[in-house]
Design an enzyme around this catalytic site. Sequence first.
Site, short mmCIF file in Angstrom:
data_model
loop_
_atom_site.label_atom_id
_atom_site.label_comp_id
_atom_site.label_asym_id
_atom_site.label_seq_id
_atom_site.Cartn_x
_atom_site.Cartn_y
_atom_site.Cartn_z
N ASP A 16 52.95 -22.08 110.81
CA ASP A 16 53.14 -21.87 109.12
C ASP A 16 53.93 -23.22 108.85
O ASP A 16 54.87 -23.56 108.21
CB ASP A 16 54.08 -20.92 108.88
CG ASP A 16 54.25 -19.64 109.39
OD1 ASP A 16 53.08 -19.38 109.65
OD2 ASP A 16 54.71 -18.74 109.97
N ASN A 159 46.97 -5.60 103.08
CA ASN A 159 48.83 -5.82 103.26
C ASN A 159 48.89 -6.90 102.50
O ASN A 159 50.59 -7.07 102.29
CB ASN A 159 48.67 -6.08 105.23
CG ASN A 159 48.05 -5.16 105.77
OD1 ASN A 159 46.60 -5.70 105.97
ND2 ASN A 159 48.82 -4.19 106.44
N GLU A 196 47.09 -14.80 102.64
CA GLU A 196 48.29 -14.66 102.08
C GLU A 196 48.18 -16.86 102.97
O GLU A 196 47.60 -17.48 103.03
CB GLU A 196 49.19 -14.46 103.80
CG GLU A 196 48.66 -14.63 105.39
CD GLU A 196 48.99 -14.18 106.41
OE1 GLU A 196 50.56 -13.50 106.29
OE2 GLU A 196 49.15 -14.71 107.62
#
Length: 323
Positions: A16, A159, A196
């Site tokens: 990330d 999700n 995401e």
Amino acid sequence: MQRTAFTNPIVRQRADPWVYKHSDGYYYFTASVPEYDRIEIRRSATIQGLGEATPVVAWRKHPAGMMSANIWAPEIHFIGDAWYIYFAAARTAETKDGLFDHRIFVLENPNPNPLEGTWEEKGQLKTGWESFALDSTTFEYRGVRYLVWAQQDPAIRGNSNLYIAPLRNPWTLGGPPVMLTKPEYPWEIIGFWVNEGPAVLRKNGRVFISYSASATDFNYCMGLLTADENSDLLDPASWSKSPRPVFQTSEENGQYGPGHNSFTVSEDGREDVLIYHARNYKRIEGDPLSDPNRHTRAQRLGWKPDGTPDFGVPVVDGPGLER
């Protein structure tokens, strides 16, 4: 034409990744550490040098409570006259929700050098409802500062979806969340139904938001949202969504599950650079989130004749040439 490429990975075992080039000429880097227990910052005059830079611990998880486990996806931003770190954190793993108990939190540091000074906790960034929330990023456009993040809506299958809202200050929303995208294509719903890791890029009269989809194994890949620069960014109708991934696994180049990217620029400011993580192997033993080998990588970001970004494919590791 050939250009010298980066020597990848840039930083090992950092997922990330977020790279920000500040007005002082330094690149600032933060990312998820394999232990998920702290937030580190490092800086370098070059992107390549981030791998050799000494990390400084800005903050550590709490011994208990909502900021005590699974510290994920920090980002560092300079807003106004202070530094801010956005990150996601959960309660200890013994809670009923386990891994997926995250909320968004903010740290502030007024020191001109974020490797020094004190990071103050500004608390949870409330997003309008209490549910799994993570991967917040912020950008300013035409005098308005926005937050974009991933969150689960219990009324929508999946999700996490991507949302946008204006900010009143760096740790407080200034308006209601607006959903930009939810997992719907086959490549967005493998393993988990996920949108995401948003990252914002503004160029060629448009605003782009890249994001990541599916489980964090070799199926992980990236999609793209596009809006005209003159449109209302808070109107979902302003955004179009690529029906296909724009960046995905390259078995030929030995790169698996590329995603959760950020954007920066080259040292001379002439080229856009894509920062992302990927693994070198396809098969993972156990939970992919427990595998530490998502390494940070960098490569030049190209542009198509129509003015949209050309992500290409993840390049091979080691020194090489990009065409």
